[in-house]
Each structure stands twice: as structure tokens, then as C-alpha cells.
Design a protein around this motif. Sequence first.
Motif, PDB file in Angstrom:
ATOM      1  N   MET A   1       0.827  -1.188   0.000  1.00 30.55           N
ATOM      2  CA  MET A   1       0.000   0.000   0.000  1.00 30.55           C
ATOM      3  C   MET A   1       0.875   1.256   0.000  1.00 30.55           C
ATOM      4  O   MET A   1       0.523   2.233  -0.644  1.00 30.55           O
ATOM      5  N   LYS A   2       1.958   1.212   0.735  1.00 26.12           N
ATOM      6  CA  LYS A   2       2.831   2.379   0.786  1.00 26.12           C
ATOM      7  C   LYS A   2       3.470   2.636  -0.572  1.00 26.12           C
ATOM      8  O   LYS A   2       3.428   3.765  -1.067  1.00 26.12           O
ATOM      9  N   LYS A   3       4.012   1.601  -1.162  1.00 30.46           N
ATOM     10  CA  LYS A   3       4.720   1.766  -2.431  1.00 30.46           C
ATOM     11  C   LYS A   3       3.758   1.992  -3.593  1.00 30.46           C
ATOM     12  O   LYS A   3       3.926   2.916  -4.373  1.00 30.46           O
ATOM     13  N   ARG A   4       2.738   1.165  -3.670  1.00 31.12           N
ATOM     14  CA  ARG A   4       1.834   1.217  -4.819  1.00 31.12           C
ATOM     15  C   ARG A   4       0.857   2.387  -4.772  1.00 31.12           C
ATOM     16  O   ARG A   4       0.563   3.009  -5.789  1.00 31.12           O
ATOM     17  N   LEU A   5       0.315   2.680  -3.578  1.00 34.31           N
ATOM     18  CA  LEU A   5      -0.709   3.708  -3.462  1.00 34.31           C
ATOM     19  C   LEU A   5      -0.219   5.008  -2.829  1.00 34.31           C
ATOM     20  O   LEU A   5      -0.969   5.972  -2.741  1.00 34.31           O
ATOM     21  N   GLY A   6       1.010   5.001  -2.335  1.00 30.42           N
ATOM     22  CA  GLY A   6       1.588   6.224  -1.799  1.00 30.42           C
ATOM     23  C   GLY A   6       1.187   6.573  -0.374  1.00 30.42           C
ATOM     24  O   GLY A   6       1.343   7.712   0.058  1.00 30.42           O
ATOM     25  N   PHE A   7       0.677   5.605   0.371  1.00 30.30           N
ATOM     26  CA  PHE A   7       0.329   5.871   1.763  1.00 30.30           C
ATOM     27  C   PHE A   7       1.584   6.119   2.582  1.00 30.30           C
ATOM     28  O   PHE A   7       2.654   5.573   2.293  1.00 30.30           O
ATOM     29  N   ASP A   8       1.472   6.925   3.619  1.00 29.49           N
ATOM     30  CA  ASP A   8       2.598   7.173   4.510  1.00 29.49           C
ATOM     31  C   ASP A   8       2.939   5.933   5.320  1.00 29.49           C
ATOM     32  O   ASP A   8       4.101   5.643   5.592  1.00 29.49           O
ATOM     33  N   GLU A   9       1.922   5.214   5.729  1.00 26.45           N
ATOM     34  CA  GLU A   9       2.110   4.034   6.568  1.00 26.45           C
ATOM     35  C   GLU A   9       0.973   3.063   6.325  1.00 26.45           C
ATOM     36  O   GLU A   9      -0.105   3.454   5.881  1.00 26.45           O
ATOM     37  N   ALA A  10       1.194   1.793   6.623  1.00 21.29           N
ATOM     38  CA  ALA A  10       0.161   0.758   6.486  1.00 21.29           C
ATOM     39  C   ALA A  10       0.360  -0.260   7.598  1.00 21.29           C
ATOM     40  O   ALA A  10       1.486  -0.518   8.019  1.00 21.29           O
ATOM     41  N   ILE A  11      -0.746  -0.807   8.077  1.00 22.31           N
ATOM     42  CA  ILE A  11      -0.701  -1.810   9.144  1.00 22.31           C
ATOM     43  C   ILE A  11      -1.506  -3.016   8.691  1.00 22.31           C
ATOM     44  O   ILE A  11      -2.648  -2.871   8.253  1.00 22.31           O
ATOM     45  N   ASN A  12      -0.928  -4.184   8.823  1.00 23.71           N
ATOM     46  CA  ASN A  12      -1.659  -5.429   8.581  1.00 23.71           C
ATOM     47  C   ASN A  12      -2.170  -5.899   9.931  1.00 23.71           C
ATOM     48  O   ASN A  12      -1.396  -6.365  10.773  1.00 23.71           O
ATOM     49  N   TYR A  13      -3.455  -5.784  10.163  1.00 19.17           N
ATOM     50  CA  TYR A  13      -4.024  -6.130  11.459  1.00 19.17           C
ATOM     51  C   TYR A  13      -3.828  -7.597  11.810  1.00 19.17           C
ATOM     52  O   TYR A  13      -3.844  -7.971  12.974  1.00 19.17           O
ATOM     53  N   GLN A  14      -3.609  -8.445  10.813  1.00 16.47           N
ATOM     54  CA  GLN A  14      -3.439  -9.875  11.069  1.00 16.47           C
ATOM     55  C   GLN A  14      -2.045 -10.211  11.579  1.00 16.47           C
ATOM     56  O   GLN A  14      -1.854 -11.236  12.218  1.00 16.47           O
ATOM     57  N   THR A  15      -1.072  -9.356  11.292  1.00 17.19           N
ATOM     58  CA  THR A  15       0.297  -9.635  11.705  1.00 17.19           C
ATOM     59  C   THR A  15       0.861  -8.583  12.655  1.00 17.19           C
ATOM     60  O   THR A  15       1.973  -8.735  13.140  1.00 17.19           O
ATOM     61  N   ALA A  16       0.116  -7.551  12.928  1.00 14.09           N
ATOM     62  CA  ALA A  16       0.629  -6.428  13.729  1.00 14.09           C
ATOM     63  C   ALA A  16       0.831  -6.769  15.196  1.00 14.09           C
ATOM     64  O   ALA A  16       1.592  -6.099  15.885  1.00 14.09           O
ATOM     65  N   GLY A  17       0.146  -7.778  15.692  1.00  9.19           N
ATOM     66  CA  GLY A  17       0.235  -8.076  17.123  1.00  9.19           C
ATOM     67  C   GLY A  17      -0.603  -7.084  17.907  1.00  9.19           C
ATOM     68  O   GLY A  17      -1.821  -7.083  17.799  1.00  9.19           O
ATOM     69  N   ASP A  18       0.028  -6.205  18.658  1.00 11.14           N
ATOM     70  CA  ASP A  18      -0.667  -5.196  19.456  1.00 11.14           C
ATOM     71  C   ASP A  18      -1.076  -4.040  18.541  1.00 11.14           C
ATOM     72  O   ASP A  18      -0.258  -3.188  18.197  1.00 11.14           O
ATOM     73  N   ILE A  19      -2.331  -4.026  18.144  1.00  8.33           N
ATOM     74  CA  ILE A  19      -2.811  -3.031  17.182  1.00  8.33           C
ATOM     75  C   ILE A  19      -2.698  -1.611  17.722  1.00  8.33           C
ATOM     76  O   ILE A  19      -2.379  -0.680  16.988  1.00  8.33           O
ATOM     77  N   ALA A  20      -2.934  -1.417  19.013  1.00  9.84           N
ATOM     78  CA  ALA A  20      -2.838  -0.076  19.597  1.00  9.84           C
ATOM     79  C   ALA A  20      -1.419   0.468  19.475  1.00  9.84           C
ATOM     80  O   ALA A  20      -1.213   1.623  19.092  1.00  9.84           O
ATOM     81  N   SER A  21      -0.419  -0.357  19.759  1.00  6.52           N
ATOM     82  CA  SER A  21       0.981   0.078  19.630  1.00  6.52           C
ATOM     83  C   SER A  21       1.348   0.342  18.177  1.00  6.52           C
ATOM     84  O   SER A  21       2.058   1.301  17.869  1.00  6.52           O
ATOM     85  N   ALA A  22       0.866  -0.510  17.285  1.00  6.71           N
ATOM     86  CA  ALA A  22       1.144  -0.331  15.852  1.00  6.71           C
ATOM     87  C   ALA A  22       0.542   0.982  15.357  1.00  6.71           C
ATOM     88  O   ALA A  22       1.173   1.710  14.578  1.00  6.71           O
ATOM     89  N   LEU A  23      -0.659   1.309  15.817  1.00 14.17           N
ATOM     90  CA  LEU A  23      -1.301   2.565  15.418  1.00 14.17           C
ATOM     91  C   LEU A  23      -0.562   3.774  15.979  1.00 14.17           C
ATOM     92  O   LEU A  23      -0.377   4.769  15.277  1.00 14.17           O
ATOM     93  N   GLU A  24      -0.133   3.692  17.224  1.00 13.58           N
ATOM     94  CA  GLU A  24       0.622   4.800  17.820  1.00 13.58           C
ATOM     95  C   GLU A  24       1.903   5.057  17.036  1.00 13.58           C
ATOM     96  O   GLU A  24       2.277   6.208  16.806  1.00 13.58           O
ATOM     97  N   LYS A  25       2.572   3.988  16.622  1.00 13.19           N
ATOM     98  CA  LYS A  25       3.802   4.126  15.840  1.00 13.19           C
ATOM     99  C   LYS A  25       3.513   4.701  14.451  1.00 13.19           C
ATOM    100  O   LYS A  25       4.233   5.554  13.955  1.00 13.19           O
ATOM    101  N   ALA A  26       2.429   4.228  13.826  1.00 12.67           N
ATOM    102  CA  ALA A  26       2.079   4.665  12.471  1.00 12.67           C
ATOM    103  C   ALA A  26       1.515   6.080  12.443  1.00 12.67           C
ATOM    104  O   ALA A  26       1.612   6.769  11.432  1.00 12.67           O
ATOM    105  N   CYS A  27       0.923   6.514  13.551  1.00 10.89           N
ATOM    106  CA  CYS A  27       0.255   7.821  13.605  1.00 10.89           C
ATOM    107  C   CYS A  27       0.806   8.655  14.765  1.00 10.89           C
ATOM    108  O   CYS A  27       0.071   8.993  15.705  1.00 10.89           O
TER     109      CYS A  27
END
Length: 101
Positions: free
Chosen positions: A1-27
Motif C-alpha cells: 500500500m505504501k509503495k503502490r498507493l503512496g500511503f505514509d504508513e500501512a498496518i496489517n491487522y493480522q500480523t501487527a500483534g498489538d494493534i494499539a501500539s502499531a497505530l501509535e507508531k504509524a500515527c
Amino acid sequence: MKKRLGFDEAINYQTAGDIASALEKACPNGVDVYFDNVGGSISDAVLTLINKYARIPVCGAISSYNAKGAQDDMGPQVQTALIKSSALMKGFVVNEYQERF
């Protein structure tokens, strides 16, 4: 998504583990717009990061589509987060905009 669509960040909820921490890091600067079609724990985590005047269009809650009753579809109470951030949360159904297709 980052490379193809130009998003700043992307999270795969299936592999992220702690989604709250992943979101804090991404945002690190919070969330201004959250297009919610998931609901559940992902939306719960995003709501802790919403910025002042954030906008949250809600078009679905796939995480609760198989809920057996209201007790299975419980989440955080969003009023405090929305009030503190002066955010706007609005539900919609796509066919309400059919004339724009």
C-alpha cells in the motif's frame, strides 16, 4: 500500500500483534480522518488517537456482523473522546449517495 498507493504508513491487522501500539507508531501525530468500516478493537484503538476536529465517517462494523446480541457488540463509550476532540462521527449507508454514482 505504501509503495503502490503512496500511503505514509500501512498496518496489517493480522500480523501487527498489538494493534494499539502499531497505530501509535504509524500515527505519531494522531488521526485526522478515520474511515470506519470495521468497528471493534481496531476502531477502539483509533479513537484514542483522534485529533481535534477529526472526522470519522462510519459505513460499517464488520467486526460485529456475527454478534449474537448487544452484549457481543460492546465497545468503548465514545462520547468523551468525541467531546474532548470536537470530532465529528457520522454514519452513512452507501445507497444514500446513489445519485452520485
